[in-house]
Scaffold this motif. Structure first.
Motif, short mmCIF file in Angstrom:
data_model
loop_
_atom_site.label_atom_id
_atom_site.label_comp_id
_atom_site.label_asym_id
_atom_site.label_seq_id
_atom_site.Cartn_x
_atom_site.Cartn_y
_atom_site.Cartn_z
N VAL A 1 8.34 12.30 -1.80
CA VAL A 1 8.90 10.57 -1.39
C VAL A 1 7.87 9.83 -1.18
N MET A 2 7.36 8.93 -1.96
CA MET A 2 6.21 8.05 -1.63
C MET A 2 6.65 6.49 -1.35
N ALA B 1 1.03 -1.28 0.01
CA ALA B 1 0.00 -0.09 0.16
C ALA B 1 0.90 1.26 -0.04
N LEU B 2 0.96 1.88 -0.98
CA LEU B 2 1.74 2.98 -1.21
C LEU B 2 1.14 4.29 -0.59
N ILE B 3 1.29 4.25 0.65
CA ILE B 3 0.25 5.57 1.39
C ILE B 3 1.30 6.04 2.43
N GLY B 4 2.64 5.87 2.22
CA GLY B 4 3.65 6.67 2.98
C GLY B 4 4.17 7.86 2.34
N GLU B 5 4.46 8.98 2.95
CA GLU B 5 5.08 10.01 2.53
C GLU B 5 6.49 10.23 3.31
N LEU B 6 7.67 9.91 2.90
CA LEU B 6 8.75 10.38 3.80
C LEU B 6 8.78 11.99 3.73
N ILE B 7 9.02 12.52 5.08
CA ILE B 7 9.44 13.98 4.75
C ILE B 7 10.40 14.41 5.75
N ALA B 8 11.30 13.59 6.64
CA ALA B 8 12.17 13.85 7.37
C ALA B 8 12.82 12.60 7.65
N VAL C 1 10.67 22.10 -0.02
CA VAL C 1 10.22 20.57 0.27
C VAL C 1 9.86 19.80 -0.71
N MET C 2 9.93 18.49 -0.75
CA MET C 2 9.84 17.73 -1.82
C MET C 2 8.24 17.64 -2.37
N ARG C 3 7.34 17.56 -1.38
CA ARG C 3 5.84 17.63 -1.83
C ARG C 3 5.75 18.90 -2.45
N ASP C 4 6.19 20.14 -1.92
CA ASP C 4 5.74 21.40 -2.43
C ASP C 4 6.05 21.55 -3.98
N ARG D 1 15.63 16.06 10.17
CA ARG D 1 16.06 16.95 9.10
C ARG D 1 15.20 16.75 7.87
N PRO D 2 14.42 17.72 7.29
CA PRO D 2 13.48 17.40 6.24
C PRO D 2 14.29 17.15 4.76
N LEU D 3 13.53 16.39 3.96
CA LEU D 3 13.91 15.95 2.83
C LEU D 3 13.75 17.38 1.90
N ARG D 4 14.80 17.84 1.24
CA ARG D 4 14.58 19.11 0.49
C ARG D 4 15.30 19.06 -1.10
#
Length: 839
Positions: free
Chosen positions: A789-790, A756-763, A781-784, A767-770
């Motif tokens: 990063v799913m 189930a591809l329902i997770g989004e890694l943000i940090a 930020v990657m989602r912006d 430290r945030p992923l940028r």
């Protein structure tokens, strides 16, 4: 192929280095400490074809290596049988066998130079040798006198034994001589090989230098067996046109370091010396010694009474330099042609058999590449195992067997230290780097800290060069003395003590706790005035910019508190050998750095934890840890709905406070929970290198609920997640591995099988992923950017943390599976499954 350019015969005195008096004394003193089953007589019973070493006629431009064997002293003095690629022929009865070769350099113009320093002083282009490995700066920065501009393309770098350096465009030519009675091989893994070399024979391998990067060479016999016995080395390929960059046009550095991790199993060594064939699947390795650049424990941190060992550690291992203002968007920033603003680059290689977790105190590191391939600055992805693939900050870097990762240590002023404390320092600040798979911190089953470790050092203001070695630290005659004599203070003073915004009292307790499966285990932990005695210890939660106090009451024993991932001054970092252990009371003080939207260099909000750093391998397993969360200050450009949502970092996505969840894998080896506070420190083998978990738990819970006051074991029973588009913010899952082995989170549909591809890694690691591809502009930020990063899986080793948004598209049930895997065999030890309820 076999080479005809070889002659054998008696070696003259000039053909081999005579052992020094120290070698002879050290060898003789250690004979009595040989692993059980190998008496002193067996030291002289080898498997060499003849007692007379080979004598080889050298060939210009060809590096000769010898497959040798011998006994090597470990950090505790025990002698262990090992093999290695040496630079002279020796026999097993040699008190100083040649099992490692001096670094050699293949230049593009055909020269072959033996030198630990690169670029060498004996051949152009030359570099200055940094005194004791530490580069001195160019000058203080105007307007910011506590940081420094650095000399550009000036300082050379020392490399450890077992290193071959080659310029791009060079021709690498090796001639390998097998002095043993078994066949062996030298393989530049993935590049070229000698093929099998029969006993007493010679083979050659020749190749053009591959792309700039870090590579491993080893004997592949028996999978990891010959490598574990010592037959390995590292090839470092550097750009011929710029020796101060990772690749042509790539990241620039002040100087570079090579760290080679290795794991040593004396039982495998004894069996190999007796001629047995070792099956690594039937009898997996159980290392008793763990080394970095061939040293461990007090040798690695240069506090021995042997100045030769200390100097080698300073030059080859102990990163040191003056503070600077770096920008991870551009590690080649320069104001002039002669100065640069950058960090120091570390090539980390795992030549061992265990998964290691390289944890840095004081500064996060910026991970640049893995296995000779640069990570992307613009796009994040997740590999098949669940590891994030992009350039980003980490404080705990997973290093799997044969991995070669490159990181940059920024050497920036520790961001969470008080400015007045930083300005007042008059001597070196030491911060540890150690493997957080804590069993690797032992030697001979105890002797913490006696394994893979290395301090890094920040120079004081107006540096005049490193102090004399003997003046830097108290020195110790043995690893035992170092392990049992860590600096201790009763109730030391908190320097520059401020009025706190938040105070979190922590008192030591020990209690037998009942777990949900009905088992009971002795647990040590921390409690406050209202928490009760439980596991994990109570949450510390604060906001960036606040002044935080954590008073510790150590009770009858010696303890500390290390705020893992936060980066204060050494006194408040809670590590014995770099500050002190507390026998009475001490108030830890720090202030988390405030984040700035779009700035990848600022901010400390995220998921952390705290733990005792006294005999850490035992005390953390006993339960002396708790969660730590730092929230961001609300920025006017990124408002939140008060009381309903937060952001995980200053410009990060909003999440729903009501469904914020903490997930902490934890395992119990019941044998360990019968040990005493100082078990193993005096040199006795209490088996702390052998972690055999029998119980597997998921600690944590919903963070919006009131903290329990009755204590007990707090386990996570299920996860609540908001459906995308239901009018609420997404749910945040904070993951922290309190086990010593790697874990993997897998998210599936309700059937337990379909991903189930329902997770989004943000940090990661707070430290945030940028996207950091713009060297001067904001790092968004990657989602912006429309590139979230799913994933349906996350792999995380000991002490790693991830922040994960859950984004289920529909209401219903999902499953979260935690796999616990063995750090050497990779075998799945257990799986625990939770239900994710989406609504």
């Amino acid at each position: 192929m076999t080479s005809p350019d070889i002659s054998t015969g008696p070696a003259t005195a000039a053909d081999a280095d005579a052992p020094t008096r120290r070698d002879v004394l050290r060898y003789g003193a250690a004979v009595g400490a040989v692993t059980a089953g190998a008496g002193a007589a067996s030291l002289l019973r080898g498997s060499v074809a003849a007692s007379t070493p080979m004598r080889i006629v050298p060939i210009d431009g060809v590096l000769d290596l010898y497959v040798n064997e011998g006994y090597v002293p470990m950090v505790d003095g025990a002698m262990v049988y090992m093999r290695g690629f040496g630079d002279r022929p020796t026999t097993i009865d040699d008190p100083s066998p040649s099992l490692t070769a001096t670094p050699h350099i293949f230049f593009a113009d055909g020269r072959l130079v033996a030198d630990r320093l690169f670029p060498p002083t004996a051949a152009p282009p030359t570099a200055a040798p940094p005194p004791k490995g530490r580069p001195s700066p160019a000058h203080p920065v105007v307007g910011d006198p506590l940081v420094y501009a650095l000399k550009r393309r000036h300082w050379g770098s020392y490399f450890p034994a077992r290193t071959i350096i080659a310029e791009t465009g060079s021709r690498i030519r090796l001639r390998v001589h097998n002095t043993l009675t078994q066949p062996h091989e030298l393989s530049l893994l993935g590049l070229a090989t000698t093929g099998t070399i029969a006993p007493g024979q010679t083979a050659t391998v020749e190749l053009s230098a591959p792309a700039a990067g870090t590579y491993v060479f080893a004997d592949p016999g028996g999978g990891p067996v010959q490598r574990t016995l010592g037959l390995f080395g590292v090839l470092v390929v550097v750009p011929a046109d710029d020796h101060w960059r990772l690749t042509s046009g790539g990241a620039e550095f002040e100087r570079q370091w090579l760290w080679i991790c290795h794991d040593i199993d004396p039982v495998w060594g004894r069996r190999a010396q007796l001629g047995e064939v070792i099956d690594p699947v039937a009898t997996p390795a159980v290392p008793a010694y763990f080394t970095l650049n061939g040293r461990a424990g007090f040798e690695s941190v240069a506090v021995t009474e042997d100045e030769e060992i200390n100097l080698a550690s300073h030059e080859e291992t102990l990163v040191a330099g003056s503070p600077r203002r770096t920008d991870v968007r551009n590690f080649s920033a320069s104001a002039t042609a002669t100065t640069v603003v950058t960090g120091q680059m570390i090539r980390m290689v795992n030549a061992g058999v265990a998964v290691h977790q390289m944890h840095f105190h004081g500064n996060h590191v910026w991970t640049v590449r893995n296995n000779a391939v640069d990570y992307s600055r613009t796009t994040g992805s997740i590999d098949a195992e669940g590891h994030v693939q992009m350039q980003h900050w980490e404080d705990t870097v997973e290093l799997d067997p044969l991995d070669r990762k490159v990181v940059v240590l920024a050497l920036k002023p520790p961001p969470d230290a008080l400015p007045e404390v930083f300005a007042a320092r008059t001597e070196d600040w030491h911060y540890p780097m150690h493997c957080h798979a804590e069993t690797s911190q032992t030697a001979h089953g105890g002797l913490y800290p006696g394994g893979i470790m290395a301090d890094w050092v920040m120079a004081p203001p107006t540096p005049t060069g490193p102090a004399p070695l003997a003046a830097e630290h108290h020195t110790y005659p043995t690893q035992v003395a170092f392990a049992i004599d860590q600096p201790k203070e009763g109730s030391p003073t908190t320097e520059f003590r401020k009025t706190p915004d938040r105070t979190f009292l922590r008192k030591f307790f020990n209690r037998r706790l009942r777990f949900p499966d009905g088992s009971e285990h002795e647990i040590w932990g921390f409690e406050d005035a209202t928490s009760g005695r439980g596991l994990p210890s109570p949450l510390i939660r604060a906001t960036e910019g606040e002044m935080i106090h954590v008073p510790l009451k150590a009770s009858k024993r010696v303890h500390t508190i290390h705020i893992h991932g936060q980066e204060p001054d050494p006194r408040n970092d809670g590590v014995g050998h770099t500050s002190f252990e507390v026998t009475g009371e001490y108030t830890y003080q720090w202030s988390p750095e405030r984040g700035v939207p779009g700035d990848p260099n600022k901010g400390s909000s995220g998921t952390y934890f705290y733990h005792c750093h006294v005999n850490t391998v035992l005390h953390v397993q006993m339960g002396m840890f708790g969660p730590l969360i730092i929230d961001p200050v609300v920025h006017p450009s990124y408002p939140v709905t008060p009381g309903r949502t937060r952001r995980s970092f200053v410009d990060g996505p909003e999440y729903d406070i009501a469904t914020e969840t903490l997930l902490v894998p934890y395992t119990v080896d019941p044998r360990w929970h019968q040990l005493g506070h100082a078990a193993g420190l005096s040199g006795e083998d209490v088996g702390l290198n052998r972690f055999d978990p029998q119980f597997f738990y998921i600690l944590g819970g919903n963070l919006s609920r009131p903290a329990p006051t009755a204590g007990g074991v707090q386990v996570l029973r299920d996860i609540r997640a908001n459906v995308v588009g239901n009018g609420t913010a997404p749910s945040l899952l904070r993951v922290n591995n309190a086990s010593y082995f790697p874990c993997r989170l897998r998210i599936t549909e309700a059937d337990g099988v379909t991903p189930a591809l329902i997770g989004e890694l943000i940090a990661h690691d707070g430290r945030p992923l940028r996207d950091t591809s713009n060297p001067t502009g904001p790092s968004r930020v990657m989602r912006d950017l429309g590139r979230p990063v799913m994933t349906d899986r996350v792999a995380f080793g000991s002490a790693e943390r991830y922040d994960l948004l859950l984004l289920p598209p529909r209401a219903g049930e999902y499953r979260a599976h935690i796999d616990y895997t063995h750090w050497i065999t990779g075998r799945n030890l257990a799986t625990r499954t939770l239900t994710i309820y989406a609504s």
